[in-house]
Design a protein around this motif. Structure first.
Motif, short mmCIF file in Angstrom:
data_model
loop_
_atom_site.label_atom_id
_atom_site.label_comp_id
_atom_site.label_asym_id
_atom_site.label_seq_id
_atom_site.Cartn_x
_atom_site.Cartn_y
_atom_site.Cartn_z
N THR A 82 15.52 31.22 23.01
CA THR A 82 16.25 30.56 24.09
C THR A 82 15.88 29.08 24.17
O THR A 82 14.71 28.73 24.37
CB THR A 82 15.95 31.28 25.43
OG1 THR A 82 16.33 32.65 25.31
CG2 THR A 82 16.70 30.63 26.58
N MET A 136 9.55 32.01 20.86
CA MET A 136 9.45 30.68 21.46
C MET A 136 9.60 30.82 22.99
O MET A 136 10.39 30.16 23.65
CB MET A 136 10.47 29.71 20.85
CG MET A 136 10.39 29.73 19.33
SD MET A 136 11.40 28.54 18.50
CE MET A 136 10.38 27.08 18.53
N ASN A 167 1.69 29.51 16.36
CA ASN A 167 2.36 28.25 16.05
C ASN A 167 3.25 28.42 14.81
O ASN A 167 2.75 28.52 13.69
CB ASN A 167 1.29 27.18 15.81
CG ASN A 167 1.89 25.81 15.60
OD1 ASN A 167 3.05 25.68 15.23
ND2 ASN A 167 1.09 24.79 15.83
N LEU A 168 4.56 28.42 15.02
CA LEU A 168 5.50 28.66 13.93
C LEU A 168 5.62 27.46 12.98
O LEU A 168 6.15 27.60 11.88
CB LEU A 168 6.88 29.00 14.50
CG LEU A 168 6.98 30.32 15.24
CD1 LEU A 168 8.31 30.42 16.00
CD2 LEU A 168 6.84 31.50 14.28
N ASP A 186 1.55 20.74 17.05
CA ASP A 186 2.30 21.19 18.23
C ASP A 186 1.38 21.67 19.35
O ASP A 186 1.76 21.67 20.52
CB ASP A 186 3.27 22.31 17.85
CG ASP A 186 4.42 21.80 17.00
OD1 ASP A 186 4.56 20.56 16.86
OD2 ASP A 186 5.18 22.63 16.47
N MET A 208 3.71 29.04 22.48
CA MET A 208 2.59 28.16 22.19
C MET A 208 1.56 28.10 23.32
O MET A 208 0.46 27.62 23.11
CB MET A 208 3.09 26.72 21.97
CG MET A 208 3.81 26.51 20.67
SD MET A 208 2.75 26.68 19.24
CE MET A 208 1.69 25.26 19.43
C1 LIG Z 1 12.13 24.36 25.99
S1 LIG Z 1 10.87 25.57 25.94
C2 LIG Z 1 11.82 27.06 26.11
C3 LIG Z 1 11.00 28.20 26.57
C4 LIG Z 1 11.74 29.50 26.86
N1 LIG Z 1 12.36 30.05 25.66
C5 LIG Z 1 12.74 29.35 27.97
O1 LIG Z 1 13.90 29.74 27.81
O2 LIG Z 1 12.38 28.84 29.04
C6 LIG Z 1 10.41 25.54 24.23
C7 LIG Z 1 9.43 26.62 23.84
O3 LIG Z 1 9.31 26.62 22.42
C8 LIG Z 1 8.03 27.03 22.09
N2 LIG Z 1 7.65 26.41 20.83
C9 LIG Z 1 7.80 25.12 20.49
N3 LIG Z 1 7.26 24.87 19.29
C10 LIG Z 1 6.75 26.04 18.85
C11 LIG Z 1 6.04 26.43 17.70
N4 LIG Z 1 5.71 25.54 16.76
N5 LIG Z 1 5.67 27.71 17.57
C12 LIG Z 1 5.97 28.62 18.53
N6 LIG Z 1 6.63 28.31 19.66
C13 LIG Z 1 7.02 27.03 19.83
C14 LIG Z 1 7.12 26.55 23.21
O4 LIG Z 1 6.07 27.46 23.45
C15 LIG Z 1 8.04 26.43 24.40
O5 LIG Z 1 7.79 27.44 25.33
#
Ligand SMILES: C[S@@+](CC[C@H](N)C(=O)[O-])C[C@H]1O[C@@H](n2cnc3c(N)ncnc32)[C@H](O)[C@@H]1O
Length: 208
Positions: free
Chosen positions: A116, A57, A96-97, A18, A78
């Motif tokens: 979200t 996230m 990284n989850l 990721d 991330m």
């Molecule tokens: C569509 S964005 C949404 C961001 C934010 N929550 C918002 O409302 O704008 C998806 C988010 O999921 C996080 N994300 C995706 N895969 C991840 C992972 N494996 N570990 C941690 N965070 C993750 C990314 O950092 C990204 O910012």
């Protein structure tokens, strides 16, 4: 309906690390302005003010009501540039989850958690929900929201095969199976007028 959570449900088109996909900062809103306002209004009702919050996230917007103050808002995501660009965060963790679904926080650290428009990217959702339950204090809300948009190559296979109602049931199932939360509720908080992004929340509180 989801009694058997098969491993293939959580496969993704893009199974590369990721860190590659999310290495590029995206300093954007992932839902339209009306949906953002609906989410902020919901947060205003449900999240306790003057509390410690976790935005899991997270990126550059947390959508929290600007007129309220919180003791702390911790963002975990991330991309450091995205988190650094989020003015509502008081601390930021790049984690990284997918590689490690455990949360780098002590038990009972937070009074509320939001995830979200991102739950569809979790490949170990039940462990992450157990972890959310662990780091929340008793009777604290966890608010999962989703719309109909996603990064298709990074969303898990099961997400692609469900409609909005069944996506809400899937998220509810994560809450139930984690055994850390009381009953969950599902709400359609989509803005009332046409041509906006739909928005759904699934919310549950940790046990007393
Ligand atoms: C569509 S964005 C949404 C961001 C934010 N929550 C918002 O409302 O704008 C998806 C988010 O999921 C996080 N994300 C995706 N895969 C991840 C992972 N494996 N570990 C941690 N965070 C993750 C990314 O950092 C990204 O910012």
């Amino acid at each position: 309906m989801f009694n058997q959570m098969k491993a293939e449900y959580f496969h993704r088109i893009d199974e590369t690390d990721d860190a590659i996909f999310y290495g590029q900062p995206r300093l954007v809103k992932h839902i339209d302005d009306s949906a953002c306002v609906a989410l902020t209004n919901y947060f205003r009702m449900v999240l306790p003010a003057d509390s410690d919050l976790l935005d899991l996230m997270s990126s550059c917007f947390s959508h929290l009501p600007e007129e309220l103050s919180y003791k702390s808002v911790t963002g975990l995501g991330m991309n450091k540039v995205e988190l650094d660009g989020n003015p509502q965060l008081t601390s930021r963790v790049v984690h990284n989850l997918t590689n490690d679904p455990t949360l780098p926080f002590d038990d009972h650290t937070f009074d509320g958690c939001v995830v979200t428009v991102s739950v569809q990217y979790l490949v170990n959702p039940v462990v992450v929900f157990q972890e959310i339950g662990r780091v929340l204090r008793p009777r604290s809300p966890c608010i999962i929201s989703f719309s109909n948009r996603c990064f298709p190559t990074k969303a898990v296979a099961v997400w692609h095969n469900l409609d909005d109602q069944d996506r809400a049931k899937l998220v509810g199932h994560y809450f139930v199976v984690s055994k850390k939360f009381g009953p969950y509720e599902v709400l359609n908080i989509s803005p009332k007028h046409d041509k906006t992004d739909p928005l759904f929340v699934v919310c549950a509180k940790t046990a007393p």
